[in-house]
Design a protein around this motif. Sequence first.
Motif, PDB file in Angstrom:
ATOM      1  N   UNK A   1       0.789  -1.235   0.000  1.00 56.01           N
ATOM      2  CA  UNK A   1       0.000   0.000   0.000  1.00 56.01           C
ATOM      3  C   UNK A   1       0.815   1.275   0.000  1.00 56.01           C
ATOM      4  N   UNK A   2       2.142   1.148   0.106  1.00 56.47           N
ATOM      5  CA  UNK A   2       2.962   2.357   0.195  1.00 56.47           C
ATOM      6  C   UNK A   2       3.025   3.132  -1.120  1.00 56.47           C
ATOM      7  N   UNK A   3       2.558   2.526  -2.206  1.00 57.51           N
ATOM      8  CA  UNK A   3       2.574   3.210  -3.502  1.00 57.51           C
ATOM      9  C   UNK A   3       1.685   4.452  -3.530  1.00 57.51           C
ATOM     10  N   UNK A   4       0.890   4.648  -2.489  1.00 59.77           N
ATOM     11  CA  UNK A   4       0.032   5.823  -2.458  1.00 59.77           C
ATOM     12  C   UNK A   4       0.851   7.108  -2.568  1.00 59.77           C
ATOM     13  N   UNK A   5       2.103   7.048  -2.121  1.00 56.28           N
ATOM     14  CA  UNK A   5       2.973   8.229  -2.243  1.00 56.28           C
ATOM     15  C   UNK A   5       3.072   8.664  -3.696  1.00 56.28           C
ATOM     16  N   UNK A   6       3.152   7.684  -4.590  1.00 55.35           N
ATOM     17  CA  UNK A   6       3.233   7.993  -6.017  1.00 55.35           C
ATOM     18  C   UNK A   6       1.853   8.129  -6.658  1.00 55.35           C
ATOM     19  N   UNK A   7       0.857   7.501  -6.045  1.00 56.73           N
ATOM     20  CA  UNK A   7      -0.495   7.571  -6.603  1.00 56.73           C
ATOM     21  C   UNK A   7      -1.029   8.997  -6.589  1.00 56.73           C
ATOM     22  N   UNK A   8      -0.694   9.764  -5.556  1.00 55.33           N
ATOM     23  CA  UNK A   8      -1.146  11.158  -5.517  1.00 55.33           C
ATOM     24  C   UNK A   8      -0.422  11.989  -6.582  1.00 55.33           C
ATOM     25  N   UNK A   9       0.608  11.393  -7.200  1.00 56.80           N
ATOM     26  CA  UNK A   9       1.354  12.073  -8.256  1.00 56.80           C
ATOM     27  C   UNK A   9       1.072  11.470  -9.635  1.00 56.80           C
ATOM     28  N   UNK A  10       0.035  10.647  -9.708  1.00 61.29           N
ATOM     29  CA  UNK A  10      -0.392  10.128 -11.004  1.00 61.29           C
ATOM     30  C   UNK A  10      -0.074   8.673 -11.276  1.00 61.29           C
ATOM     31  N   UNK A  11       0.552   7.972 -10.332  1.00 64.05           N
ATOM     32  CA  UNK A  11       0.893   6.567 -10.540  1.00 64.05           C
ATOM     33  C   UNK A  11      -0.353   5.697 -10.521  1.00 64.05           C
ATOM     34  N   UNK A  12      -0.452   4.793 -11.483  1.00 66.39           N
ATOM     35  CA  UNK A  12      -1.576   3.863 -11.578  1.00 66.39           C
ATOM     36  C   UNK A  12      -1.067   2.444 -11.336  1.00 66.39           C
ATOM     37  N   UNK A  13      -1.393   1.836 -10.184  1.00 68.13           N
ATOM     38  CA  UNK A  13      -0.919   0.486  -9.863  1.00 68.13           C
ATOM     39  C   UNK A  13      -1.331  -0.550 -10.909  1.00 68.13           C
ATOM     40  N   UNK A  14      -2.444  -0.312 -11.577  1.00 65.52           N
ATOM     41  CA  UNK A  14      -2.941  -1.271 -12.565  1.00 65.52           C
ATOM     42  C   UNK A  14      -2.015  -1.374 -13.768  1.00 65.52           C
ATOM     43  N   UNK A  15      -1.419  -0.246 -14.149  1.00 71.98           N
ATOM     44  CA  UNK A  15      -0.527  -0.232 -15.313  1.00 71.98           C
ATOM     45  C   UNK A  15       0.940  -0.101 -14.920  1.00 71.98           C
ATOM     46  N   UNK A  16       1.172   0.127 -13.600  1.00 75.40           N
ATOM     47  CA  UNK A  16       2.528   0.334 -13.091  1.00 75.40           C
ATOM     48  C   UNK A  16       3.219   1.482 -13.834  1.00 75.40           C
TER      49      UNK A  16
END
Length: 208
Positions: free
Chosen positions: A55-70
């Motif tokens: 779940x730590x990817x949220x740091x990048x998710x607020x910057x546009x990161x999409x876990x589905x497409x990496x």
Amino acid sequence: MYKNQMKFQKIICYLMLLASAIVFLYSLGFVTDMYDSLYLTMTDPEDLSVTSVEGSQIYYEVQGYDPATNDFTNPNFNAMLTMAGIGLIVVNLVLFITCTHSRRKYYIGNFVAVALSTASSVVVSAWGIMNVSAFKEKFLQIDFEALKAHSEMWDTAYIDSTFWFDAAYFVFGFLMLITVLLVVNLVLKLIVMKKEKSLIGSRKDVTA
């Protein structure tokens, strides 16, 4: 009533500018805690799906990161929030350019300035709270036990506080409160202008 209304409109216009600046400053600090505690949990810069803390990817998710497409295929919320803060400052400067803070009588430019300020504040507040609330839910899904273990092992910050997410309600709440007062001021101005016009008309009648 006239003098009090003039003082009120000046205070409200300055508070609108202050509220806009607070939104901008909030955007600059939004990812501070996430960077301090989550950045080093992602062990492969080339593949952000690899992390020691779920779940730590949220740091990048607020910057546009999409876990589905990496990949960074989503809108960059943090950057957009910063731009929204700057946009609000510019829009509310129009209140001063049109002398909405000091004009005795409002003209079309003043009504347009108030309308732009009100619409911008409502849209940004609704958009901001909606997105921050969604990111808060994702933040709470982090494996905090793993994060604490990572923090103790690597001597990094352990932060499980939702302060920056919760602060959005105060930031945008303050913005909306001042926006409501800006509209109230417009109504008061219309009342004052109507009374002033009526008074001038009655004086003319007496003179005649």
